[in-house]
Structure formats: C-alpha cells, structure tokens
Design an enzyme around this catalytic site. Structure first.
Site: not given
Length: 715
Positions: A510, A507, A503-504
């Site tokens: 991105h 980010h 998940h992290e």
C-alpha cells in the site's frame, strides 16, 4: 498492523523540507556547525535519501527535532505574514511544502522508539513527545493561519480538482477536528488535554515492553518443558541466556492474551503460570500497573469529545471513518456476535469433552488448557501437528519465494537485496523494489526478530512516504517479533507467522505502490477501517497453491511439502475458528465500551477490570474460555497507539478484504491484469478519493458485503 495512525503529532501539514541552501556555505556559527555535525539535520546522501544509520546516534534526535520545529515554525510564520489574498498555492500548497526536516527526522525517530528503544532513545522520547505535541497544538490553534486555510476552503474548493481539492479538504478538516473552530477557552483546554494524553500514551508504551520482560516465566527443569520440540526447547534456553539467566530456561510472554506455546506444553501447572503471567502482566497484581494511566486517558478523551460537541470519543473518532458512527459499528458487531456465539459454545463443549476422555469426567477446561487440547484434537482429526509443517516454513524462503513471489506474480515486482545500505540493527535486511519495466519503485526494509528493545506485535511504516511533488520514492519497513533460531540454525516459523508476514507486506505494498502527488494523501494515509484491507487481503496469497508450493519447502532437503500434509494443514485452518473471532470481538467491544463513556462514567483504576467484565457481559461476550485478544491493561492499539475506538476496523476491513479476494478469485488470483487493476484502482490511490469509491471502482460493489466473512472463517 499499520502504524501511521500511532504518531499523530506530525499530521497533515507537519510534513516536510530539505535544509535551506543558504547553509551550504559552511559553518558560520554554532547553530550551523551543529547542522553539519548532526547527520539528521542534513538530507542523507544515500540513494533515495535512505537513513544513514552508520552516522545517526541517539544524541542526534532531540536537537534535529528541535531544529525541524524551528524550521517549520518559520515557514508557517511566512505563510501567515503573506499580504496577498489566501490561495491554494500560497497557503495550502505552502503548508504542504513546509516541515520536511521535521517529517524526515520524526519518521526515523518513531521507528527506533518502537523497534530499538535503547535507554538513550527512551530518554530522548521523554523530551520529544511534549515538544511535538505542543508544536502540533501551536499550529492547529494558530487562528491567523487557520483563517487563511478556511478562506481557501470556503472560496476556492469548488474550483479545485483532483488531489488539490482533496488536499485542501483534508487539511481543513484536520484543523477543524483538532478544534480550530473552538472558543479560546476551549482551545486552551484542548491543548492541555492533547499534551497530557501524549505523555500518558508514552508512559503506557514505555511500560508494556518492561512489563513483558518482567512477566517472563522462568523454568528450572527441562522436564517441565515436556511437549515442546527440541527446537522450541533450544529457543527457551537461548531466551533465558539473553534475559539474564535467572534459570536455565524461560518462556517469553508475547503481546496477545493467549500464548501460542500453550498448545504444546504438557505440564498443566506451567501452562497456568504462563497464562497467568500473560493476563496479569500490567494489572494491579504486578510491578507494572497500567490502569491508572488508562482511566486518565479514557476520561481525557471523553472530555475532548465533549468539547468538540460529540456524545463520546467513539462518535468523535468514527465520524472520520467508513463506519461513520459507533451505532453502525455496533450493528455490524452484533450481527457477528449473534452468528458466532452458538459456534463458540459448541466448540468449547467439544474441547472439554475431548479432554475428559483422558482426564476424567470431573475435568474442567480452563483457558490455559484450551490451546493444548484443541491442538490434540486437531492432530487427531487431521493427523498432523504444527511441528510437522514448521520445517517447511523457513523465514527466508517464505519471504523470497512466498511474499515476494506473490507480489511478482500479481503486480510484476521484483526484489533485489541490498547489502550496502545501513540499518539500525544487524538482523535487518533491505531490498530494492523494481517494477516490471525495470524502474525502481521503493526501498523495503524488514526487521523480523524479537528483542528486549522492541515492543510486541507486528507493524508497517515508512522512513519516507511516496510523493511525486517531493520527487520522493517510498522507503517502507515491516517489523515483527519472531524468535530467532540459535546461531547456525534456520529460523522456522508457524503458519500464523507466515500469514503475518504476508499481512504486514500488504501494508507495505500500500505504501510502495502509492502513486500520489502529495505526501499528506499518499500510501496508507486512509481511515483505520480501510487501511487494514490491503494487508488482510494480501494474506490470501499465502494459501494460493502456486504461491504456497513455491515457498513451503523443507529447510534441509528443499523438497516441497507433501501434498497430503499440505491438504491436511490447509483444510485445518478453520478448525476451532470461533476462538479467533471471539477474542477479536471481545477486544473490539472492550475498546468501544471504554470510548462510549462520558467523563463522569469512566471507572476508577481499581474498577477498570470490573468495567471490562461488565461491558463484555452486557454484550454477550464475557467468556472465561475466550478472553479478549488484548485485555484492557495491555491493549496497546488503544492506549498506546492510534486505534482508540477503532479496533473494530480489523473486522470491518476483513469484510472488504474478503470481497476483494472473491473478485480476484473470479478473475484469476494471480492474473496480472487483475493485480494491475487492484494496484491502479486501490493501492496507488492513497487517500486521493472517497474510500468507498476506491473500493467500488475495483470490486463493482456499491457497498461492502458482509455475508462472506463468516463463510471465509469457516463459521
């Protein structure tokens, strides 16, 4: 969780610049001498401008931030003094160029305030926050400056294109949302509100880790830890030693309401102690009571919205998000609640009935029992336990052969560890991020282990954002809170922790794959209900067979997880999934309830807990068995971070993520052409286009399709 929203002081134009070349001739006075002795006041000589933590000390931050404020103040003064007619170049672009010293120092400072908050850093923060808040107000309420920005917006916007146009829009809107169109009297009040809220948020953020430490549950007899694995008991012993040794063992309270360790503890009284320590860590029954801070923040936010002409703070906040208004958010949530409630009730009844088989018909299931009996049911139904799979999730292997491997297969990235770049803590690792063509794309730092100086949770941010205008490669970091194994032992993580890593890193991608001109628009500079989409989508790679098989290997033998065990685990992922959705819905609706109040409706600190209960009861989510993921008193996203009236974004963005994952699945989840399309159309775009257009360009959908969310959660 992405934290670019957390610190709002350094916004759009509070971005950016290298020290003036005139200083290069040598120290001529005290100020210039200070510049030479303070490493933060010089551009780092390390590759890509990586922070030089071997030289940076706590004492350096405050003077460097003061210097950064002075520098940008002078730069803005120069823009305002320009006698020429305002243009994009001499106003908007000049603003984008300004403040690079302040931006660089702030990025590093806010990293350490979250992840390595020593007493010296906390003391510096107490001075820095008011300085930055006041400077932000000074800039945003500078009418001569704003009138130049407004002139460009009113007269030149239609002639601008691409990122130039988007930058102008975003800067203008940031000033308007701050209150630049208000009367002088209202501006003054807004400055007072901003200053006070910043101070209160800082107080809240400082209190939470201290409350967590104070809520540690001490255990004198190892027999009380029955049910835990040998590795978990060793961790309890290590945690006790690192926290002062008040007893031989201790249980550390994590940031969520429910504590994962409750799934294993046989001792019901200890389970109760742990749960009570969690839910009461910051209410009136403990040393750290955050309710007085919370109600004051809520009242000030409500007043701010009122001044800005909105019905409530949620309306003000969501006006700048994909949801647009709280009514749309509530409509989305109520549809989920209606589908969720019968599933949750059936789930609770089944767990209690299961417990009664061994505990007797009179046994009443309590919230601290739920994880324990659910885990036993899961083991019985799927014939495996979490302890059986944990040996296959070595944190280092998960990172390299899982997280990095998926990024290589989807986007062609490779990662090379660096040992020459300094970090703020010895447990951190740094990697070069290399594109398929061999070109360096970014630096990636990871800081995975918990410690008393780090706040709870997991997040991503940047020491430097990507910007072709600045010729800056992104320097991205992930921070988590995993228990580090005792010396000489591998750190094994749970499946939840595996997905958090993915998940992290989503980010992180991105930020790393951003390909934008301007710092203000790059990377994760998007609304809250979009920013969580790439991260939640990236979780889907964790269970793709090729990826899973590449990292799920026994830490001793390197043997892959047996197919039977793998299938049992993966098939069990949605077991009792109503709980996860319910705790999220409860936290989300609590957040919205607080932020749809007028100033006069905000309860007193003494009534704050009652307010949350009533709000959840009214919407049908008051459930002793499924409490909010974060109770009001320790809801850092909302009271210490930037997710006020925005926690719904996790569920909203999950819909987007499911739609994206479905599109990937149709074309081949690890198909490079699909990954490259997602990279080009979504991850590289930052906030350079309308977010719905970015979503539609990739998925082909005209609007998000929520139908897949409950299916994806097994509901």
């Amino acid at each position: 969780m992405n934290t670019n929203f957390k610190k709002t002081f350094v916004t759009a134009g509070l971005a950016c610049a290298v020290l003036m070349a005139s200083a290069a001739s040598g120290p001529k006075d005290k100020k210039v001498k200070s510049m030479y002795s303070n490493p933060l006041m010089q551009q780092s000589t390390l590759q890509y401008g990586a922070p030089d933590f071997t030289r940076i000390k706590g004492e350096h931050y405050l003077p460097a931030i003061k210097a950064g404020i002075e520098e940008q103040r002078a730069e803005i003064k120069k823009i305002v003094a320009n006698k020429q007619k305002p243009t994009f170049e001499n106003t908007i672009l000049a603003y984008e160029k300004s403040g690079r010293l302040l931006d660089r120092v702030s990025n590093i400072f806010f990293c350490v305030t979250e992840a390595e908050k020593t007493p010296e850093i906390e003391a510096a923060e107490n001075e820095v926050i008011p300085l930055l808040t006041d400077f932000d107000s000074e800039v945003k309420f500078n009418q001569k400056f704003f009138q130049r920005i407004k002139y460009v917006y009113d007269n030149q916007l239609s002639s601008l294109q691409g990122e130039d146009k988007k930058l102008t829009e975003e800067i203008y809107k940031s000033f308007v949302r701050a209150g630049a169109l208000l009367s002088k009297e209202k501006m003054n009040r807004m400055q007072e509100i901003n200053s006070r809220v910043a101070t209160l948020q800082q107080e809240f953020g400082n209190m939470l880790p201290k409350a967590g430490v104070a809520s540690t549950v001490w255990v004198n007899d190892v027999k009380e830890l029955a049910g835990l694995s040998d590795a978990d008991i060793a961790q309890c012993k290590k945690d006790a030693e690192s926290r002062g040794g008040k007893a031989p063992y201790c249980i550390v309270i994590s940031n969520t309401t429910q504590q994962p360790i409750l799934a294993s503890l046989d001792n019901r009284e200890l389970r109760k102690r742990v749960y009570e320590a969690s839910i009461h860590r910051t209410d009136g029954t403990r040393e750290y009571n955050t309710y007085p801070i919370i109600v004051e923040i809520a009242k000030l936010r409500a007043e701010k919205a009122e001044i800005m002409g909105y019905k409530n703070y949620a309306a003000y906040s969501l006006d700048n998000a994909m949801a647009k208004n709280p009514e749309n958010a509530y409509s989305f949530l109520k549809d989920l609640i209606a589908a969720y409630k019968p599933k949750a009730e059936a789930e609770t009844k089944s767990i209690e009935a299961y417990a009664q088989k061994t505990q007797g018909a009179a046994f009443k299931l309590e919230p601290y029992d739920r994880f324990y009996y659910s885990a036993k049911m899961k083991k019985e139904q799927f014939n495996f336990s979490e302890d059986e799979v944990k040996p296959y999730f070595n944190i280092d292997t998960v990172l390299v052969n899982g997280v990095f491997y998926a990024a290589n297969r989807a986007y062609g990235l490779t990662f090379k560890e660096r040992t020459d770049l300094p970090t703020y803590h010895k447990d951190m690792k740094v990697f070069d991020v290399i594109d398929a063509n061999g070109k360096q794309l970014a630096l990636f730092y990871c800081d995975y282990f918990r410690r008393p100086t780090k706040r709870g949770g997991a997040w991503m941010s940047a020491f430097a954002k990507q910007s072709s205008f600045r010729d800056q490669l992104p320097i991205i970091y992930n921070v988590c809170n995993y228990a580090k194994a005792p010396e000489g032992q591998p750190t094994l993580v749970t499946w939840d922790e595996v997905t958090t890593m993915f998940h992290e890193f989503g980010h992180g991608l991105h930020g790393m794959l951003s390909n934008c001109k301007y710092n203000t628009l790059s990377g994760t500079a998007v609304s809250r209900d979009f920013v969580e989409m790439p991260s939640q989508f990236n979780e889907s790679f964790a269970s793709i067979p090729e990826v899973f098989n590449n990292y799920a290997k026994h830490y001793q033998t390197n043997a892959p997880m047996p197919e039977e065990l793998k299938n049992k685990m993966l098939n069990s992922l949605n077991f009792h999934s109503a709980y996860a959705l319910g705790e999220n819905l409860a936290a989300t609706c609590s957040d919205l309830a607080w932020h749809t109040l007028s100033p006069s409706q905000v309860p007193t600190a003494e009534k704050a807990d009652e307010f949350q209960k009533n709000a959840l009861k009214e919407i049908g989510l008051l459930n002793n068995q499924i409490p909010p993921r974060y109770n009001t008193s320790y809801f850092n996203h909302v009271w210490g971070g930037g997710y006020a009236a925005g926690y719904y974004s996790y569920l909203w963005a999950e819909v987007l993520a499911v739609n994206v994952a479905d599109h990937f699945a149709k074309l081949g989840a690890l198909n490079r052409s699909t990954g490259d399309a997602f990279r080009t159309k979504v991850l590289s775009k930052g906030n350079t286009k309308e977010l719905l257009d970015i979503f539609s360009d990739f998925t082909g959908l005209k609007a998000p399709d929520a139908a897949g969310l409950l299916k994806a959660r097994g509901l």
